[in-house]
Design a protein around this motif. Structure first.
Motif, PDB file in Angstrom:
ATOM      1  N   ALA A  12       0.866  -1.185   0.000  1.00 18.70           N
ATOM      2  CA  ALA A  12       0.000   0.000   0.000  1.00 18.70           C
ATOM      3  C   ALA A  12       0.899   1.230   0.000  1.00 18.70           C
ATOM      4  CB  ALA A  12      -0.908   0.001   1.223  1.00 18.70           C
ATOM      5  N   LYS A  13       0.328   2.374  -0.314  1.00 21.80           N
ATOM      6  CA  LYS A  13       1.093   3.611  -0.296  1.00 21.80           C
ATOM      7  C   LYS A  13       1.237   4.099   1.148  1.00 21.80           C
ATOM      8  CE  LYS A  13       1.541   4.037  -4.752  1.00 21.80           C
ATOM      9  NZ  LYS A  13       2.875   3.893  -5.406  1.00 21.80           N
ATOM     10  N   ASN A  14       2.289   4.840   1.368  1.00 16.75           N
ATOM     11  CA  ASN A  14       2.501   5.525   2.651  1.00 16.75           C
ATOM     12  C   ASN A  14       2.556   4.563   3.834  1.00 16.75           C
ATOM     13  OD1 ASN A  14       2.381   8.007   1.229  1.00 16.75           O
ATOM     14  ND2 ASN A  14       0.152   7.971   1.360  1.00 16.75           N
ATOM     15  N   LEU A  15       3.324   3.493   3.674  1.00 12.79           N
ATOM     16  CA  LEU A  15       3.553   2.571   4.782  1.00 12.79           C
ATOM     17  C   LEU A  15       4.511   3.186   5.786  1.00 12.79           C
ATOM     18  CD1 LEU A  15       4.012  -0.730   2.757  1.00 12.79           C
ATOM     19  CD2 LEU A  15       2.057  -0.157   4.193  1.00 12.79           C
ATOM     20  N   CYS A  16       4.474   2.672   7.006  1.00 15.65           N
ATOM     21  CA  CYS A  16       5.305   3.196   8.091  1.00 15.65           C
ATOM     22  C   CYS A  16       6.389   2.198   8.455  1.00 15.65           C
ATOM     23  CB  CYS A  16       4.429   3.479   9.303  1.00 15.65           C
ATOM     24  SG  CYS A  16       5.303   4.154  10.735  1.00 15.65           S
ATOM     25  N   CYS A  17       7.596   2.683   8.721  1.00 13.20           N
ATOM     26  CA  CYS A  17       8.686   1.848   9.216  1.00 13.20           C
ATOM     27  C   CYS A  17       8.679   1.869  10.749  1.00 13.20           C
ATOM     28  CB  CYS A  17      10.029   2.341   8.690  1.00 13.20           C
ATOM     29  SG  CYS A  17      10.221   2.146   6.898  1.00 13.20           S
ATOM     30  N   PHE A  18       9.428   0.932  11.334  1.00 12.93           N
ATOM     31  CA  PHE A  18       9.423   0.809  12.792  1.00 12.93           C
ATOM     32  C   PHE A  18      10.778   0.305  13.283  1.00 12.93           C
ATOM     33  CE2 PHE A  18       8.825  -1.822  16.632  1.00 12.93           C
ATOM     34  CZ  PHE A  18       8.291  -0.870  17.491  1.00 12.93           C
ATOM     35  N   THR A  19      11.202   0.818  14.431  1.00 17.82           N
ATOM     36  CA  THR A  19      12.446   0.377  15.064  1.00 17.82           C
ATOM     37  C   THR A  19      12.203   0.150  16.548  1.00 17.82           C
ATOM     38  OG1 THR A  19      13.887   1.543  13.516  1.00 17.82           O
ATOM     39  CG2 THR A  19      14.809   1.023  15.664  1.00 17.82           C
ATOM     40  N   LYS A  20      12.698  -0.961  17.044  1.00 16.38           N
ATOM     41  CA  LYS A  20      12.720  -1.233  18.486  1.00 16.38           C
ATOM     42  C   LYS A  20      14.180  -1.316  18.904  1.00 16.38           C
ATOM     43  CE  LYS A  20      11.599  -3.012  22.613  1.00 16.38           C
ATOM     44  NZ  LYS A  20      12.976  -3.044  23.174  1.00 16.38           N
ATOM     45  N   SER A  21      14.622  -0.403  19.754  1.00 18.83           N
ATOM     46  CA  SER A  21      16.009  -0.394  20.215  1.00 18.83           C
ATOM     47  C   SER A  21      16.060  -0.668  21.711  1.00 18.83           C
ATOM     48  CB  SER A  21      16.685   0.944  19.901  1.00 18.83           C
ATOM     49  OG  SER A  21      16.146   1.986  20.699  1.00 18.83           O
ATOM     50  N   GLU A  22      17.176  -1.191  22.158  1.00 14.00           N
ATOM     51  CA  GLU A  22      17.338  -1.533  23.568  1.00 14.00           C
ATOM     52  C   GLU A  22      17.754  -0.332  24.409  1.00 14.00           C
ATOM     53  OE1 GLU A  22      16.402  -4.437  24.722  1.00 14.00           O
ATOM     54  OE2 GLU A  22      15.871  -4.940  22.662  1.00 14.00           O
ATOM     55  N   GLU A  23      18.470   0.604  23.810  1.00 10.28           N
ATOM     56  CA  GLU A  23      18.934   1.787  24.536  1.00 10.28           C
ATOM     57  C   GLU A  23      18.693   3.026  23.694  1.00 10.28           C
ATOM     58  OE1 GLU A  23      19.931   2.141  27.565  1.00 10.28           O
ATOM     59  OE2 GLU A  23      20.065   0.031  28.128  1.00 10.28           O
ATOM     60  N   ILE A  24      18.324   4.107  24.337  1.00  8.14           N
ATOM     61  CA  ILE A  24      17.944   5.310  23.611  1.00  8.14           C
ATOM     62  C   ILE A  24      19.116   5.915  22.837  1.00  8.14           C
ATOM     63  CG2 ILE A  24      18.407   6.958  25.498  1.00  8.14           C
ATOM     64  CD1 ILE A  24      15.716   8.301  24.684  1.00  8.14           C
ATOM     65  N   GLU A  25      20.359   5.701  23.312  1.00  9.86           N
ATOM     66  CA  GLU A  25      21.521   6.262  22.625  1.00  9.86           C
ATOM     67  C   GLU A  25      21.685   5.693  21.223  1.00  9.86           C
ATOM     68  OE1 GLU A  25      21.581   5.028  25.623  1.00  9.86           O
ATOM     69  OE2 GLU A  25      22.635   6.354  27.036  1.00  9.86           O
ATOM     70  N   GLU A  26      21.113   4.521  20.968  1.00  8.47           N
ATOM     71  CA  GLU A  26      21.230   3.913  19.641  1.00  8.47           C
ATOM     72  C   GLU A  26      20.539   4.749  18.570  1.00  8.47           C
ATOM     73  OE1 GLU A  26      21.538  -0.830  20.330  1.00  8.47           O
ATOM     74  OE2 GLU A  26      19.612   0.056  20.860  1.00  8.47           O
ATOM     75  N   MET A  27      19.635   5.630  18.985  1.00  9.27           N
ATOM     76  CA  MET A  27      18.944   6.463  18.005  1.00  9.27           C
ATOM     77  C   MET A  27      19.896   7.436  17.324  1.00  9.27           C
ATOM     78  SD  MET A  27      16.137   4.997  18.480  1.00  9.27           S
ATOM     79  CE  MET A  27      15.252   5.843  17.203  1.00  9.27           C
ATOM     80  N   TYR A  28      21.024   7.747  17.981  1.00 13.80           N
ATOM     81  CA  TYR A  28      22.014   8.623  17.351  1.00 13.80           C
ATOM     82  C   TYR A  28      22.552   8.015  16.067  1.00 13.80           C
ATOM     83  CZ  TYR A  28      22.334  11.487  21.603  1.00 13.80           C
ATOM     84  OH  TYR A  28      22.052  12.319  22.648  1.00 13.80           O
ATOM     85  N   ASP A  29      22.713   6.690  16.055  1.00 16.85           N
ATOM     86  CA  ASP A  29      23.348   6.026  14.919  1.00 16.85           C
ATOM     87  C   ASP A  29      22.496   6.086  13.665  1.00 16.85           C
ATOM     88  OD1 ASP A  29      25.421   5.333  16.637  1.00 16.85           O
ATOM     89  OD2 ASP A  29      24.497   3.424  17.171  1.00 16.85           O
ATOM     90  N   MET A  30      21.188   6.265  13.832  1.00 14.44           N
ATOM     91  CA  MET A  30      20.291   6.222  12.678  1.00 14.44           C
ATOM     92  C   MET A  30      20.006   7.599  12.099  1.00 14.44           C
ATOM     93  SD  MET A  30      17.593   3.278  13.825  1.00 14.44           S
ATOM     94  CE  MET A  30      17.017   3.040  12.143  1.00 14.44           C
ATOM     95  N   SER A  31      20.435   8.640  12.779  1.00 19.84           N
ATOM     96  CA  SER A  31      20.173   9.984  12.287  1.00 19.84           C
ATOM     97  C   SER A  31      21.027  10.271  11.053  1.00 19.84           C
ATOM     98  CB  SER A  31      20.494  11.020  13.374  1.00 19.84           C
ATOM     99  OG  SER A  31      20.361  12.326  12.865  1.00 19.84           O
ATOM    100  N   PRO A  32      20.417  10.818   9.994  1.00 20.94           N
ATOM    101  CA  PRO A  32      21.194  11.171   8.808  1.00 20.94           C
ATOM    102  C   PRO A  32      22.314  12.163   9.093  1.00 20.94           C
ATOM    103  CG  PRO A  32      18.856  11.184   8.317  1.00 20.94           C
ATOM    104  CD  PRO A  32      18.989  11.028   9.805  1.00 20.94           C
ATOM    105  N   THR A  33      22.164  12.958  10.140  1.00 21.99           N
ATOM    106  CA  THR A  33      23.231  13.860  10.565  1.00 21.99           C
ATOM    107  C   THR A  33      23.458  13.673  12.050  1.00 21.99           C
ATOM    108  OG1 THR A  33      21.561  15.594  10.788  1.00 21.99           O
ATOM    109  CG2 THR A  33      22.883  15.599   8.783  1.00 21.99           C
ATOM    110  N   SER A  34      24.685  13.778  12.474  1.00 22.56           N
ATOM    111  CA  SER A  34      25.026  13.496  13.864  1.00 22.56           C
ATOM    112  C   SER A  34      24.728  14.693  14.754  1.00 22.56           C
ATOM    113  CB  SER A  34      26.509  13.117  13.975  1.00 22.56           C
ATOM    114  OG  SER A  34      27.309  14.192  13.527  1.00 22.56           O
ATOM    115  N   GLY A  35      24.773  14.455  16.050  1.00 25.45           N
ATOM    116  CA  GLY A  35      24.582  15.535  17.019  1.00 25.45           C
ATOM    117  C   GLY A  35      23.223  15.473  17.673  1.00 25.45           C
ATOM    118  N   ARG A  36      23.178  15.889  18.948  1.00 27.10           N
ATOM    119  CA  ARG A  36      21.932  15.838  19.714  1.00 27.10           C
ATOM    120  C   ARG A  36      20.863  16.715  19.084  1.00 27.10           C
ATOM    121  NH1 ARG A  36      21.509  14.238  24.955  1.00 27.10           N
ATOM    122  NH2 ARG A  36      23.773  14.374  25.121  1.00 27.10           N
ATOM    123  N   SER A  37      21.231  17.905  18.602  1.00 28.00           N
ATOM    124  CA  SER A  37      20.233  18.803  18.017  1.00 28.00           C
ATOM    125  C   SER A  37      19.636  18.210  16.748  1.00 28.00           C
ATOM    126  CB  SER A  37      20.853  20.164  17.714  1.00 28.00           C
ATOM    127  OG  SER A  37      21.895  20.045  16.760  1.00 28.00           O
TER     128      SER A  37
END
Length: 405
Positions: free
Chosen positions: A120-145
């Protein structure tokens, strides 16, 4: 653990809903974007959400396995091509359950394919991570901001993309349809959101917690067996089948549920009135998007239930709101007060208004004691005057008052 599970299953449930848009009483359009953080001390049982989440996303995982198999077959076939032979086109089926080691380029590619090339159109992706810091690795650009910007774009379903002027570059611009769920300790949660308490980032994220006591010996996780999966299947299918109608130009018509509109009106009135009893706008600022998150949860329940309204939806909506606000204010109010330059007001164990701690008629001494119990360190002359000014209380004489509402 049950309250935490009840709150944190919704990001994964919402990932099944495609090609849909909704509208609230403010005439603001929104999608079912949800991001959840389960906060708890070490060894407190944060893994309670793992098994139900796995069951909820199983059908997407099965589709991802087929997509990966196609990719492997394509890669192997192209490896055997001679240099002068043209390779076949890369498969474009999306992989929607994204691991935390997904590169930013792969994130963009899968978001694009989920929007255009899924069942279908406009499907959603999903991620389950064990630690919140792992979200940094997926950002197209680094840095907290930059991660904060990613959270805001995820919630608002903003556009994201990259432009590279090379022949081999993968250039994608797409809508950021990506729900996620993670967990962390209280200290890590405070560190992660420390610099984004007042810019709308924190207000967009849903929180849950697990509180342990000295009597807790061990946690007993739920049994999510084959029978549970069979029970869950029709609800997941209802989520997958739901689509909004389209107008003559092929644009989605926003879906609005009257029962939910009525609840929203009641919640808006409650937030405005309750906010008047607070010493600053912090609670109110966090409350508006928390309300919207709860409305999204009820939409998910309604769709999963085959478009049938249940009387239990309304009390669950209110419970979810109060629970989420309780967790958020207990975790972050002290930091937010400092960020706003305001005095700490909430205690560690309660976010009650001082007026909830006194009778319908009360004395000046009683309300001052209530201020102290809520964490206010100085006498509450100004707050008492504020209550009287906005009509929350009525002065009977110099030292006696009564509640107006």
């Amino acid at each position: 653990q049950k309250p935490a599970v009840a709150q944190m299953v919704f990001p994964s449930l919402a990932a099944h809903v495609a090609d849909s848009i909704f509208i609230n009483n403010e005439n603001k359009k929104f999608e079912l974007s949800l991001m959840g953080v389960l906060v708890g001390k070490q060894s407190v049982g944060k893994g309670c959400i793992d098994a139900p989440t796995e069951c909820i996303i199983q059908s997407i995982l099965n589709e991802d396995d087929l997509a990966r198999e196609e990719l492997r077959a394509w890669a192997e076939s192209n490896q055997n091509k001679k240099a002068n032979e043209k390779g076949s086109q890369r498969p474009e089926k999306p992989i929607r359950i994204l691991n935390t080691d997904t590169t930013p380029a792969a994130l963009l590619a899968n978001l694009y394919n989920a929007q255009h090339n899924g069942y279908a159109k406009n499907l959603c992706c999903f991620t389950k991570s064990e630690e919140i810091e792992e979200m940094y690795d997926m950002s197209p650009t680094s840095g907290r901001s930059k991660v904060a910007q990613l959270i805001k774009k995820t919630y608002d379903r903003g556009r994201i993309g990259s432009e590279r002027f090379t022949s081999s570059a993968a250039n994608y611009t797409t809508v950021l349809r990506w729900n996620w769920l993670t967990s962390c300790t209280p200290d890590k949660a405070k560190a992660f959101f420390k610099r984004v308490l007042t810019d709308g980032t924190l207000s967009r994220v849903d929180f849950a917690t697990i509180i342990s006591t000295e009597e807790d010996i061990q946690f007993v996780y739920g049994d999510y067996d084959e029978a549970f999966e069979k029970t869950l299947e029709p609800y997941i299918q209802n989520l997958r089948d739901f689509r909004c109608e389209k107008d003559s130009r092929g644009r989605l018509k926003p879906f609005k549920l009257q029962q939910l509109s009525d609840i929203e009106s009641q919640m808006d009135a409650y937030i405005r009135e309750y906010a008047k009893t607070m010493p600053d706008d912090t609670w109110k600022n966090y409350a508006w998007r928390t309300k919207l998150n709860c409305l999204k949860k009820i939409l998910i329940l309604y769709i999963a239930n085959g478009g049938q309204w249940e009387e239990s939806f309304e009390p669950f909506c209110w419970w979810s709101f109060h629970y989420a606000m309780w967790v958020k204010m207990n975790l972050f109010y002290q930091q937010a007060a400092e960020a706003f330059g305001q005095e700490e007001f909430f205690s560690e164990v309660s976010i009650k208004s001082p007026l909830e701690l006194v009778d319908e008629e009360f004395t000046r001494k009683e309300i001052y004691e209530a201020f102290k119990k809520c964490g206010k360190k100085s006498p509450g002359h100004n707050l008492l005057n504020q209550y009287e000014h906005n009509g929350t209380i009525i002065r009977l004489d110099k030292n006696h008052f009564k509640k107006a509402r």
